[in-house]
Design a protein around this motif. Structure first.
Motif, PDB file in Angstrom:
ATOM      1  N   TYR A 252     -12.100   6.264 -32.370  1.00  0.00           N
ATOM      2  CA  TYR A 252     -13.018   5.482 -31.561  1.00  0.00           C
ATOM      3  C   TYR A 252     -12.396   5.294 -30.181  1.00  0.00           C
ATOM      4  O   TYR A 252     -11.174   5.236 -30.032  1.00  0.00           O
ATOM      5  CB  TYR A 252     -13.288   4.113 -32.203  1.00  0.00           C
ATOM      6  CG  TYR A 252     -14.330   4.145 -33.283  1.00  0.00           C
ATOM      7  CD1 TYR A 252     -14.023   4.572 -34.575  1.00  0.00           C
ATOM      8  CD2 TYR A 252     -15.634   3.740 -33.023  1.00  0.00           C
ATOM      9  CE1 TYR A 252     -14.990   4.602 -35.566  1.00  0.00           C
ATOM     10  CE2 TYR A 252     -16.612   3.759 -34.010  1.00  0.00           C
ATOM     11  CZ  TYR A 252     -16.281   4.195 -35.273  1.00  0.00           C
ATOM     12  OH  TYR A 252     -17.248   4.229 -36.244  1.00  0.00           O
ATOM     13  N   VAL A 253     -13.256   5.155 -29.164  1.00  0.00           N
ATOM     14  CA  VAL A 253     -12.785   4.978 -27.798  1.00  0.00           C
ATOM     15  C   VAL A 253     -13.510   3.797 -27.174  1.00  0.00           C
ATOM     16  O   VAL A 253     -14.681   3.533 -27.478  1.00  0.00           O
ATOM     17  CB  VAL A 253     -12.994   6.267 -26.975  1.00  0.00           C
ATOM     18  CG1 VAL A 253     -14.457   6.643 -26.872  1.00  0.00           C
ATOM     19  CG2 VAL A 253     -12.390   6.128 -25.578  1.00  0.00           C
ATOM     20  N   GLN A 254     -12.779   3.068 -26.344  1.00  0.00           N
ATOM     21  CA  GLN A 254     -13.384   1.956 -25.608  1.00  0.00           C
ATOM     22  C   GLN A 254     -13.022   2.104 -24.136  1.00  0.00           C
ATOM     23  O   GLN A 254     -11.855   1.888 -23.756  1.00  0.00           O
ATOM     24  CB  GLN A 254     -12.918   0.615 -26.145  1.00  0.00           C
ATOM     25  CG  GLN A 254     -13.663  -0.562 -25.546  1.00  0.00           C
ATOM     26  CD  GLN A 254     -13.447  -1.844 -26.327  1.00  0.00           C
ATOM     27  OE1 GLN A 254     -12.433  -2.037 -26.980  1.00  0.00           O
ATOM     28  NE2 GLN A 254     -14.427  -2.733 -26.273  1.00  0.00           N
ATOM     29  N   TYR A 255     -14.002   2.519 -23.328  1.00  0.00           N
ATOM     30  CA  TYR A 255     -13.810   2.599 -21.881  1.00  0.00           C
ATOM     31  C   TYR A 255     -13.909   1.200 -21.294  1.00  0.00           C
ATOM     32  O   TYR A 255     -14.460   0.283 -21.911  1.00  0.00           O
ATOM     33  CB  TYR A 255     -14.855   3.531 -21.266  1.00  0.00           C
ATOM     34  CG  TYR A 255     -14.789   4.940 -21.804  1.00  0.00           C
ATOM     35  CD1 TYR A 255     -15.702   5.389 -22.748  1.00  0.00           C
ATOM     36  CD2 TYR A 255     -13.793   5.821 -21.387  1.00  0.00           C
ATOM     37  CE1 TYR A 255     -15.643   6.671 -23.259  1.00  0.00           C
ATOM     38  CE2 TYR A 255     -13.721   7.114 -21.898  1.00  0.00           C
ATOM     39  CZ  TYR A 255     -14.649   7.527 -22.837  1.00  0.00           C
ATOM     40  OH  TYR A 255     -14.570   8.793 -23.350  1.00  0.00           O
TER      41      TYR A 255
ATOM     42  N   GLN B  91     -16.975   2.870 -29.196  1.00  0.00           N
ATOM     43  CA  GLN B  91     -17.882   3.942 -29.594  1.00  0.00           C
ATOM     44  C   GLN B  91     -17.111   5.048 -30.300  1.00  0.00           C
ATOM     45  O   GLN B  91     -15.930   5.274 -30.029  1.00  0.00           O
ATOM     46  CB  GLN B  91     -18.632   4.515 -28.385  1.00  0.00           C
ATOM     47  CG  GLN B  91     -17.747   5.061 -27.284  1.00  0.00           C
ATOM     48  CD  GLN B  91     -18.551   5.482 -26.074  1.00  0.00           C
ATOM     49  OE1 GLN B  91     -19.213   6.512 -26.071  1.00  0.00           O
ATOM     50  NE2 GLN B  91     -18.490   4.675 -25.017  1.00  0.00           N
ATOM     51  N   LEU B  92     -17.823   5.732 -31.179  1.00  0.00           N
ATOM     52  CA  LEU B  92     -17.202   6.828 -31.914  1.00  0.00           C
ATOM     53  C   LEU B  92     -16.944   8.010 -30.990  1.00  0.00           C
ATOM     54  O   LEU B  92     -17.824   8.431 -30.236  1.00  0.00           O
ATOM     55  CB  LEU B  92     -18.132   7.265 -33.052  1.00  0.00           C
ATOM     56  CG  LEU B  92     -17.655   8.423 -33.906  1.00  0.00           C
ATOM     57  CD1 LEU B  92     -16.421   8.019 -34.712  1.00  0.00           C
ATOM     58  CD2 LEU B  92     -18.770   8.878 -34.856  1.00  0.00           C
ATOM     59  N   LEU B  93     -15.730   8.543 -31.032  1.00  0.00           N
ATOM     60  CA  LEU B  93     -15.399   9.738 -30.266  1.00  0.00           C
ATOM     61  C   LEU B  93     -15.573  10.967 -31.152  1.00  0.00           C
ATOM     62  O   LEU B  93     -16.323  11.883 -30.807  1.00  0.00           O
ATOM     63  CB  LEU B  93     -13.971   9.653 -29.737  1.00  0.00           C
ATOM     64  CG  LEU B  93     -13.474  10.864 -28.938  1.00  0.00           C
ATOM     65  CD1 LEU B  93     -14.299  11.067 -27.682  1.00  0.00           C
ATOM     66  CD2 LEU B  93     -11.988  10.713 -28.596  1.00  0.00           C
TER      67      LEU B  93
ATOM     68  N   SER C   7      -9.167   7.943 -19.205  1.00  0.00           N
ATOM     69  CA  SER C   7      -8.435   6.678 -19.287  1.00  0.00           C
ATOM     70  C   SER C   7      -9.255   5.652 -20.060  1.00  0.00           C
ATOM     71  O   SER C   7     -10.400   5.347 -19.684  1.00  0.00           O
ATOM     72  CB  SER C   7      -8.129   6.145 -17.877  1.00  0.00           C
ATOM     73  OG  SER C   7      -7.267   7.016 -17.195  1.00  0.00           O
ATOM     74  N   ALA C   8      -8.698   5.135 -21.127  1.00  0.00           N
ATOM     75  CA  ALA C   8      -9.425   4.232 -22.022  1.00  0.00           C
ATOM     76  C   ALA C   8      -8.472   3.774 -23.119  1.00  0.00           C
ATOM     77  O   ALA C   8      -7.322   4.197 -23.195  1.00  0.00           O
ATOM     78  CB  ALA C   8     -10.633   4.934 -22.654  1.00  0.00           C
ATOM     79  N   MET C   9      -9.013   2.925 -23.993  1.00  0.00           N
ATOM     80  CA  MET C   9      -8.295   2.495 -25.194  1.00  0.00           C
ATOM     81  C   MET C   9      -8.801   3.346 -26.357  1.00  0.00           C
ATOM     82  O   MET C   9     -10.019   3.472 -26.554  1.00  0.00           O
ATOM     83  CB  MET C   9      -8.596   1.021 -25.445  1.00  0.00           C
ATOM     84  CG  MET C   9      -7.655   0.339 -26.370  1.00  0.00           C
ATOM     85  SD  MET C   9      -6.072   0.043 -25.571  1.00  0.00           S
ATOM     86  CE  MET C   9      -5.155  -0.501 -26.997  1.00  0.00           C
ATOM     87  N   TYR C  10      -7.888   3.918 -27.116  1.00  0.00           N
ATOM     88  CA  TYR C  10      -8.255   4.791 -28.223  1.00  0.00           C
ATOM     89  C   TYR C  10      -7.771   4.192 -29.538  1.00  0.00           C
ATOM     90  O   TYR C  10      -6.612   3.801 -29.669  1.00  0.00           O
ATOM     91  CB  TYR C  10      -7.633   6.181 -28.042  1.00  0.00           C
ATOM     92  CG  TYR C  10      -8.251   6.957 -26.895  1.00  0.00           C
ATOM     93  CD1 TYR C  10      -7.865   6.721 -25.581  1.00  0.00           C
ATOM     94  CD2 TYR C  10      -9.234   7.910 -27.127  1.00  0.00           C
ATOM     95  CE1 TYR C  10      -8.437   7.416 -24.524  1.00  0.00           C
ATOM     96  CE2 TYR C  10      -9.813   8.617 -26.077  1.00  0.00           C
ATOM     97  CZ  TYR C  10      -9.409   8.351 -24.781  1.00  0.00           C
ATOM     98  OH  TYR C  10      -9.990   9.042 -23.735  1.00  0.00           O
ATOM     99  N   TYR C  11      -8.678   4.141 -30.521  1.00  0.00           N
ATOM    100  CA  TYR C  11      -8.359   3.594 -31.834  1.00  0.00           C
ATOM    101  C   TYR C  11      -8.582   4.658 -32.899  1.00  0.00           C
ATOM    102  O   TYR C  11      -9.649   5.269 -32.965  1.00  0.00           O
ATOM    103  CB  TYR C  11      -9.251   2.394 -32.160  1.00  0.00           C
ATOM    104  CG  TYR C  11      -9.032   1.202 -31.270  1.00  0.00           C
ATOM    105  CD1 TYR C  11      -9.847   1.001 -30.148  1.00  0.00           C
ATOM    106  CD2 TYR C  11      -8.031   0.273 -31.531  1.00  0.00           C
ATOM    107  CE1 TYR C  11      -9.653  -0.095 -29.320  1.00  0.00           C
ATOM    108  CE2 TYR C  11      -7.833  -0.818 -30.715  1.00  0.00           C
ATOM    109  CZ  TYR C  11      -8.649  -0.991 -29.616  1.00  0.00           C
ATOM    110  OH  TYR C  11      -8.452  -2.071 -28.792  1.00  0.00           O
TER     111      TYR C  11
ATOM    112  N   GLY D 183      -4.332   0.676 -31.692  1.00  0.00           N
ATOM    113  CA  GLY D 183      -4.837   1.276 -30.473  1.00  0.00           C
ATOM    114  C   GLY D 183      -3.754   1.774 -29.542  1.00  0.00           C
ATOM    115  O   GLY D 183      -2.617   1.278 -29.544  1.00  0.00           O
ATOM    116  N   THR D 184      -4.096   2.781 -28.759  1.00  0.00           N
ATOM    117  CA  THR D 184      -3.226   3.314 -27.705  1.00  0.00           C
ATOM    118  C   THR D 184      -4.023   3.336 -26.412  1.00  0.00           C
ATOM    119  O   THR D 184      -5.137   3.867 -26.372  1.00  0.00           O
ATOM    120  CB  THR D 184      -2.767   4.748 -28.031  1.00  0.00           C
ATOM    121  OG1 THR D 184      -2.001   4.739 -29.223  1.00  0.00           O
ATOM    122  CG2 THR D 184      -1.929   5.305 -26.881  1.00  0.00           C
ATOM    123  N   ARG D 185      -3.429   2.751 -25.385  1.00  0.00           N
ATOM    124  CA  ARG D 185      -4.083   2.809 -24.070  1.00  0.00           C
ATOM    125  C   ARG D 185      -3.632   4.067 -23.351  1.00  0.00           C
ATOM    126  O   ARG D 185      -2.428   4.255 -23.116  1.00  0.00           O
ATOM    127  CB  ARG D 185      -3.743   1.581 -23.225  1.00  0.00           C
ATOM    128  CG  ARG D 185      -4.407   1.613 -21.843  1.00  0.00           C
ATOM    129  CD  ARG D 185      -4.311   0.291 -21.110  1.00  0.00           C
ATOM    130  NE  ARG D 185      -5.004  -0.786 -21.795  1.00  0.00           N
ATOM    131  CZ  ARG D 185      -6.327  -0.961 -21.812  1.00  0.00           C
ATOM    132  NH1 ARG D 185      -7.106  -0.107 -21.165  1.00  0.00           N
ATOM    133  NH2 ARG D 185      -6.850  -1.990 -22.445  1.00  0.00           N
TER     134      ARG D 185
END
Lengths: 115, 110
Positions: B36-39, B45-47, B82-86, B103-105
């Motif tokens: 999942y990604v969060q901009y 949202q699902l990546l 560039s975003a937060m990735y889960y 998560g990883t930024r």
């Protein structure tokens, strides 16, 4: 179409007060989830509804937390006697019925701050 | 116990450089894995998901059951990545709750 919506977007309350957080899922989605995301953490599961019933509430941290979904659509997460440790972003997600792996669609979250 | 581990809190790369976001999991059985990604200022949202074996926005992820890993890769990073990735896992069927990593930024530097 409209996505998952959550109200309010921000809530500030005093320690010991009662709060309600609302989630409107995507129309027709039968499953609804609540997650909690504390600072620096990933979302953590709280409770999951299939229709009107709670199919899994194993993530609720204690009996101050309760959630309902009386008509199988809108859900309300209720927190009694709030504590500062309850401060977090509360996320709601919904998904349709189906077989196999089903995608969850997330709302924008409600940021709860307990002072 | 079900667990997802993302060892890096922050990953900074230059634009055009390769990216690898690490994810390891622990699960009794065969899970389904997701990224999942969060901009910034957007909802989660699902990546992509393992079952689809797809490439989204140039990202791919391969499930390695021997190493219990599901690392996310992209050969050439873009600033808009560039975003937060889960990383997350769930059971294989029906509606089951997701278990997320911390998560990883990802920061892509121009």
């Amino acid at each position: 179409g409209a996505g998952v919506s959550q109200t309010p977007s921000n809530k500030v309350t005093e320690k010991g007060k009662y709060v309600e957080l609302r989630c409107d899922p995507i129309s027709g989605h039968t499953a609804l989830y609540w997650y909690r995301q504390s600072l620096g953490q990933g979302p953590e599961f709280l409770i999951y509804f299939q229709g009107t019933g709670a199919a899994d509430d194993s993530g609720l941290p204690n009996d101050r937390f309760f959630a309902v979904r009386p008509e199988g659509s809108v859900s309300t997460l209720k927190i009694q006697r709030t504590e500062r440790g309850d401060s977090a972003v509360y996320l709601c997600a919904s998904s349709p019925a189906g077989q196999g792996v089903i995608q969850q669609y997330f709302g924008p979250g409600t940021r709860l701050t307990v002072t | 116990a079900q667990r997802v581990t993302q060892p890096e809190k922050l990953l900074s790369v230059f634009k055009g450089a390769p990216v690898e976001l690490k994810c390891n999991y622990s699960y009794s059985g065969s899970p389904e894995l997701f990224w999942y990604v969060q901009y910034s200022r957007q909802r989660l949202q699902l990546l992509l998901r393992h079952i689809s074996r797809e490439s989204i926005k140039g990202f791919t992820a391969d499930l390695n059951k021997g190493e219990t890993s599901f690392h996310l890769k992209k050969p050439f990073a873009q600033e808009e990545d560039s975003a937060m990735y889960y990383c997350a896992l769930s059971g294989q069927s029906g509606n089951t709750p997701l278990v997320f990593g911390k998560g990883t930024r990802l920061s892509v530097i121009a």
